[in-house]
Motif scaffolding. Structure first.
Motif, PDB file in Angstrom:
ATOM      1  N   ALA A 424     -40.846 -14.223 -50.148  1.00 51.03           N
ATOM      2  CA  ALA A 424     -40.264 -15.394 -49.504  1.00 51.03           C
ATOM      3  C   ALA A 424     -39.257 -15.007 -48.425  1.00 51.03           C
ATOM      4  O   ALA A 424     -39.257 -15.564 -47.316  1.00 51.03           O
ATOM      5  CB  ALA A 424     -39.595 -16.276 -50.563  1.00 51.03           C
ATOM      6  N   VAL A 425     -38.393 -14.045 -48.722  1.00 48.14           N
ATOM      7  CA  VAL A 425     -37.329 -13.669 -47.781  1.00 48.14           C
ATOM      8  C   VAL A 425     -37.915 -13.018 -46.532  1.00 48.14           C
ATOM      9  O   VAL A 425     -37.561 -13.378 -45.401  1.00 48.14           O
ATOM     10  CB  VAL A 425     -36.325 -12.725 -48.470  1.00 48.14           C
ATOM     11  N   VAL A 426     -38.826 -12.061 -46.724  1.00 53.49           N
ATOM     12  CA  VAL A 426     -39.417 -11.378 -45.572  1.00 53.49           C
ATOM     13  C   VAL A 426     -40.260 -12.354 -44.739  1.00 53.49           C
ATOM     14  O   VAL A 426     -40.232 -12.324 -43.509  1.00 53.49           O
ATOM     15  CB  VAL A 426     -40.264 -10.177 -46.037  1.00 53.49           C
ATOM     16  N   GLY A 427     -40.998 -13.246 -45.416  1.00 54.58           N
ATOM     17  CA  GLY A 427     -41.769 -14.259 -44.689  1.00 54.58           C
ATOM     18  C   GLY A 427     -40.880 -15.165 -43.865  1.00 54.58           C
ATOM     19  O   GLY A 427     -41.204 -15.518 -42.718  1.00 54.58           O
ATOM     20  N   PHE A 428     -39.730 -15.540 -44.415  1.00 53.50           N
ATOM     21  CA  PHE A 428     -38.772 -16.388 -43.687  1.00 53.50           C
ATOM     22  C   PHE A 428     -38.256 -15.684 -42.441  1.00 53.50           C
ATOM     23  O   PHE A 428     -38.169 -16.285 -41.363  1.00 53.50           O
ATOM     24  CB  PHE A 428     -37.614 -16.742 -44.623  1.00 53.50           C
ATOM     25  N   VAL A 429     -37.940 -14.395 -42.562  1.00 50.67           N
ATOM     26  CA  VAL A 429     -37.450 -13.629 -41.408  1.00 50.67           C
ATOM     27  C   VAL A 429     -38.533 -13.532 -40.332  1.00 50.67           C
ATOM     28  O   VAL A 429     -38.248 -13.674 -39.124  1.00 50.67           O
ATOM     29  CB  VAL A 429     -37.000 -12.223 -41.854  1.00 50.67           C
ATOM     30  N   ILE A 430     -39.771 -13.323 -40.730  1.00 49.42           N
ATOM     31  CA  ILE A 430     -40.872 -13.211 -39.767  1.00 49.42           C
ATOM     32  C   ILE A 430     -41.078 -14.536 -39.028  1.00 49.42           C
ATOM     33  O   ILE A 430     -41.313 -14.563 -37.817  1.00 49.42           O
ATOM     34  CB  ILE A 430     -42.168 -12.761 -40.471  1.00 49.42           C
ATOM     35  N   VAL A 431     -40.985 -15.649 -39.756  1.00 47.31           N
ATOM     36  CA  VAL A 431     -41.139 -16.961 -39.115  1.00 47.31           C
ATOM     37  C   VAL A 431     -40.053 -17.171 -38.065  1.00 47.31           C
ATOM     38  O   VAL A 431     -40.323 -17.622 -36.941  1.00 47.31           O
ATOM     39  CB  VAL A 431     -41.096 -18.085 -40.166  1.00 47.31           C
ATOM     40  N   LEU A 432     -38.806 -16.859 -38.412  1.00 46.33           N
ATOM     41  CA  LEU A 432     -37.706 -17.006 -37.454  1.00 46.33           C
ATOM     42  C   LEU A 432     -37.923 -16.124 -36.232  1.00 46.33           C
ATOM     43  O   LEU A 432     -37.686 -16.550 -35.088  1.00 46.33           O
ATOM     44  CB  LEU A 432     -36.381 -16.657 -38.126  1.00 46.33           C
ATOM     45  N   THR A 433     -38.380 -14.889 -36.467  1.00 44.80           N
ATOM     46  CA  THR A 433     -38.599 -13.957 -35.358  1.00 44.80           C
ATOM     47  C   THR A 433     -39.703 -14.452 -34.431  1.00 44.80           C
ATOM     48  O   THR A 433     -39.542 -14.490 -33.202  1.00 44.80           O
ATOM     49  CB  THR A 433     -38.954 -12.567 -35.902  1.00 44.80           C
ATOM     50  N   PHE A 434     -40.834 -14.847 -35.003  1.00 40.76           N
ATOM     51  CA  PHE A 434     -41.959 -15.301 -34.185  1.00 40.76           C
ATOM     52  C   PHE A 434     -41.615 -16.589 -33.438  1.00 40.76           C
ATOM     53  O   PHE A 434     -41.993 -16.758 -32.270  1.00 40.76           O
ATOM     54  CB  PHE A 434     -43.194 -15.509 -35.054  1.00 40.76           C
ATOM     55  N   ASN A 435     -40.893 -17.493 -34.105  1.00 35.19           N
ATOM     56  CA  ASN A 435     -40.502 -18.731 -33.437  1.00 35.19           C
ATOM     57  C   ASN A 435     -39.570 -18.435 -32.265  1.00 35.19           C
ATOM     58  O   ASN A 435     -39.641 -19.096 -31.220  1.00 35.19           O
ATOM     59  CB  ASN A 435     -39.819 -19.680 -34.426  1.00 35.19           C
ATOM     60  N   GLY A 436     -38.685 -17.441 -32.427  1.00 39.53           N
ATOM     61  CA  GLY A 436     -37.815 -17.052 -31.317  1.00 39.53           C
ATOM     62  C   GLY A 436     -38.605 -16.503 -30.139  1.00 39.53           C
ATOM     63  O   GLY A 436     -38.282 -16.795 -28.973  1.00 39.53           O
ATOM     64  N   ILE A 437     -39.666 -15.729 -30.422  1.00 35.44           N
ATOM     65  CA  ILE A 437     -40.510 -15.201 -29.348  1.00 35.44           C
ATOM     66  C   ILE A 437     -41.234 -16.334 -28.633  1.00 35.44           C
ATOM     67  O   ILE A 437     -41.291 -16.380 -27.392  1.00 35.44           O
ATOM     68  CB  ILE A 437     -41.518 -14.181 -29.921  1.00 35.44           C
ATOM     69  N   VAL A 438     -41.785 -17.283 -29.400  1.00 36.67           N
ATOM     70  CA  VAL A 438     -42.479 -18.425 -28.800  1.00 36.67           C
ATOM     71  C   VAL A 438     -41.520 -19.252 -27.948  1.00 36.67           C
ATOM     72  O   VAL A 438     -41.880 -19.731 -26.869  1.00 36.67           O
ATOM     73  CB  VAL A 438     -43.124 -19.296 -29.901  1.00 36.67           C
ATOM     74  N   ARG A 439     -40.293 -19.423 -28.421  1.00 33.43           N
ATOM     75  CA  ARG A 439     -39.315 -20.207 -27.677  1.00 33.43           C
ATOM     76  C   ARG A 439     -38.977 -19.555 -26.338  1.00 33.43           C
ATOM     77  O   ARG A 439     -38.709 -20.225 -25.349  1.00 33.43           O
ATOM     78  CB  ARG A 439     -38.047 -20.379 -28.515  1.00 33.43           C
ATOM     79  N   LYS A 440     -38.990 -18.213 -26.311  1.00 32.60           N
ATOM     80  CA  LYS A 440     -38.745 -17.506 -25.051  1.00 32.60           C
ATOM     81  C   LYS A 440     -39.917 -17.676 -24.087  1.00 32.60           C
ATOM     82  O   LYS A 440     -39.726 -17.833 -22.882  1.00 32.60           O
ATOM     83  CB  LYS A 440     -38.527 -16.030 -25.330  1.00 32.60           C
ATOM     84  N   VAL A 441     -41.146 -17.620 -24.640  1.00 37.68           N
ATOM     85  CA  VAL A 441     -42.344 -17.706 -23.799  1.00 37.68           C
ATOM     86  C   VAL A 441     -42.626 -19.136 -23.373  1.00 37.68           C
ATOM     87  O   VAL A 441     -42.878 -19.428 -22.196  1.00 37.68           O
ATOM     88  CB  VAL A 441     -43.560 -17.121 -24.545  1.00 37.68           C
ATOM     89  N   SER A 442     -42.605 -20.061 -24.335  1.00 40.99           N
ATOM     90  CA  SER A 442     -42.929 -21.464 -24.059  1.00 40.99           C
ATOM     91  C   SER A 442     -42.072 -22.351 -24.976  1.00 40.99           C
ATOM     92  O   SER A 442     -42.446 -22.595 -26.117  1.00 40.99           O
ATOM     93  CB  SER A 442     -44.424 -21.726 -24.291  1.00 40.99           C
ATOM     94  N   ARG A 443     -40.937 -22.780 -24.495  1.00 33.24           N
ATOM     95  CA  ARG A 443     -39.958 -23.470 -25.326  1.00 33.24           C
ATOM     96  C   ARG A 443     -40.514 -24.749 -25.927  1.00 33.24           C
ATOM     97  O   ARG A 443     -40.205 -25.095 -27.071  1.00 33.24           O
ATOM     98  CB  ARG A 443     -38.721 -23.795 -24.486  1.00 33.24           C
ATOM     99  N   GLU A 444     -41.368 -25.463 -25.188  1.00 32.82           N
ATOM    100  CA  GLU A 444     -41.872 -26.743 -25.686  1.00 32.82           C
ATOM    101  C   GLU A 444     -42.845 -26.574 -26.852  1.00 32.82           C
ATOM    102  O   GLU A 444     -43.111 -27.526 -27.592  1.00 32.82           O
ATOM    103  CB  GLU A 444     -42.562 -27.535 -24.570  1.00 32.82           C
ATOM    104  N   ASN A 445     -43.381 -25.374 -27.045  1.00 35.21           N
ATOM    105  CA  ASN A 445     -44.321 -25.128 -28.128  1.00 35.21           C
ATOM    106  C   ASN A 445     -43.672 -24.537 -29.378  1.00 35.21           C
ATOM    107  O   ASN A 445     -44.349 -24.327 -30.378  1.00 35.21           O
ATOM    108  CB  ASN A 445     -45.443 -24.193 -27.667  1.00 35.21           C
TER     109      ASN A 445
END
Length: 448
Positions: A424-445
């Motif tokens: 659960a903890v590692v999955g949560f960290v990965i979700v936050l990391t990937f969402n941060g990358i998506v926000r940098k590339v395409s904030r609306e997505n």
């Protein structure tokens, strides 16, 4: 007769004062009998105050420790009282939310006490729950209703807001209450003492997990398989979805959709036996027909299973993925294709310059949702399809199957809880990391 509306005085709602009285009653409820036990043929009662301070029972032979659950309930009651007193000095929304959260905490702690009272009094005879605990929970429900009424009266809530309550209740019960089970990862579970009375071991379960090869194997398998599923599954879903969109005949389109979607509806147990029918050593289609009798022991050879599992997963999920992309492709404005055709664009050019860019938001959303489950695996795929073959554990064992074996075969609840907490903890960290990358590339997505 003229009335000056500005001078009309609107009375302050009386609900905060009613809530104050009820909150005081809930504090008084801590003095009520919450539990009972038997000694020398007579029943004795345990109040909330005893659980707050700890007490000796059964003529001093048994000591009941301080209950952290009761302390949280007591703090929530005090917060409710303070919030009710200063309600008018705070913003109605803030005061109402504080009251609502505190009342919910009281109710949850009451439920925990209801479940664990026998464990708290484990060393006593015929332990049970007394009427005070039921009264305390009823008071908590009344406080939830009053705090919601305060929010509604102060226009911080509308009637439509109450529509989310069933969903909120489901999320709390299904997603948040089970998080209490994380404490099992830090205990040495002894069923004779009970779950709550089992000794704390700190990080020992995690140390044992990471010192073995199992942690690396299950993490590697879970992560790499899911990456392959996400990449290949979405690529194949986009290709098949676009191909279905290009079929002009509606009957053929429906036929292909139904045919591709059928594997999604088949149970993984049936899929396991279909795979067994192909790969069996004795009568498998591959060994007896394609290889002409020169058999391969698939269920004893690790090399083939990464490819087999990826193929089975894509075959089973292709229909669902393709229909999602098909529904997005159908929603694209057809005038764009007509304009491209007039400008001399080919069908492949239209797919490249119109369809694929318009599917970008769908791709981002689906990939982000799938990354959120990247540390979870399809239990049926990794347990049923390889037929739980011990020889294949190195390439088929994932976190979910490891937890299952720890629970069912090794009977190690603590180790299983440690693996689940790690997941659960590692999955949560990965979700936050990937969402941060998506926000940098395409904030609306990005999801948040």
């Amino acid at each position: 007769m003229r009335v000056n509306i500005k001078n009309v005085h609107r009375e302050r709602p009386a609900l905060p004062w009613i809530m104050l009285v009820v909150a005081i009653i809930s504090v008084a409820g801590l003095l009520m009998p919450l539990g009972k036990y038997q000694s020398d043929g007579e029943y004795y009662q345990i109040s909330g105050l005893n659980l707050l301070t700890g007490t000796d029972v059964m003529a001093g032979t048994v000591h009941i420790g301080v209950s952290w659950v009761m302390w949280i309930a007591a703090v929530a009651s005090v917060v409710l009282i303070v919030d009710s007193v200063i309600f008018k000095k705070l913003k109605p929304r803030i005061a109402g939310v504080i009251a609502l959260v505190s009342a919910f905490v009281q109710l949850i702690m009451g439920l925990l006490l209801l479940v664990t009272m026998t464990s708290i009094l484990a060393d006593t005879r015929r332990a049970g729950v007394e009427y005070g605990l039921y009264i305390y929970m009823a008071i908590s429900i009344a406080l939830i209703v009053l705090s919601g009424a305060c929010l509604f009266q102060n226009k911080a809530l509308s009637v439509l807001d109450f529509m989310v309550l069933p969903g909120l209740g489901y999320v709390i019960i299904n997603n948040y209450l089970p998080m209490i089970g994380l404490s099992l990862a830090f205990k040495d579970i002894n069923f004779a003492d009970g779950i709550w009375n089992s000794p704390w071991t700190g990080w020992d379960n995690f140390k044992f997990l990471f010192q073995s090869d199992d942690a690396w194997i299950i993490t590697r398998n879970t992560l790499l398989y899911n990456i392959a599923f996400i990449v290949l599954g979405n690529i194949m879903g986009i290709i098949v979805g676009i191909c279905l969109n290009e079929i002009f005949s509606k009957k053929l389109q429906k036929l292909f959709q139904t045919t591709i979607l059928l594997p999604q509806l088949i149970s993984m147990v049936i899929v396991a036996y279909i795979v067994f029918g192909f790969l069996s050593n004795e009568a498998g289609f591959v060994n007896k027909t394609i290889l002409g009798g020169d058999g391969i022991n698939f269920y004893g050879t690790k090399f083939y299973w990464p490819f087999i599992l990826v193929f089975v997963n894509i075959w089973k999920s292709l229909g669902y993925n393709s229909i999602i992309y098909l529904s997005s492709a159908v929603g694209i404005d057809r005038t764009l294709y007509e304009a491209a055709s007039i400008d001399g664009c080919s069908r492949m050019g239209a797919i490249r310059h119109i369809t694929l860019p318009m599917l970008k938001s769908t791709v981002f959303t689906l990939v982000l949702l799938q990354v959120g489950r990247i540390f979870y695996s399809d239990f049926g795929l990794f347990y049923q399809v390889p037929m739980d073959s011990g020889t294949l554990y190195e390439v088929t064992d994932t976190i979910d199957t490891y937890v299952y074996r720890a629970m069912m075969k090794l009977n190690n609840v603590s180790m299983a809880s440690a693996a689940s907490a790690y997941q659960a903890v590692v999955g949560f960290v990965i979700v936050l990391t990937f969402n941060g990358i998506v926000r940098k590339v395409s904030r609306e997505n990005a999801m948040f």
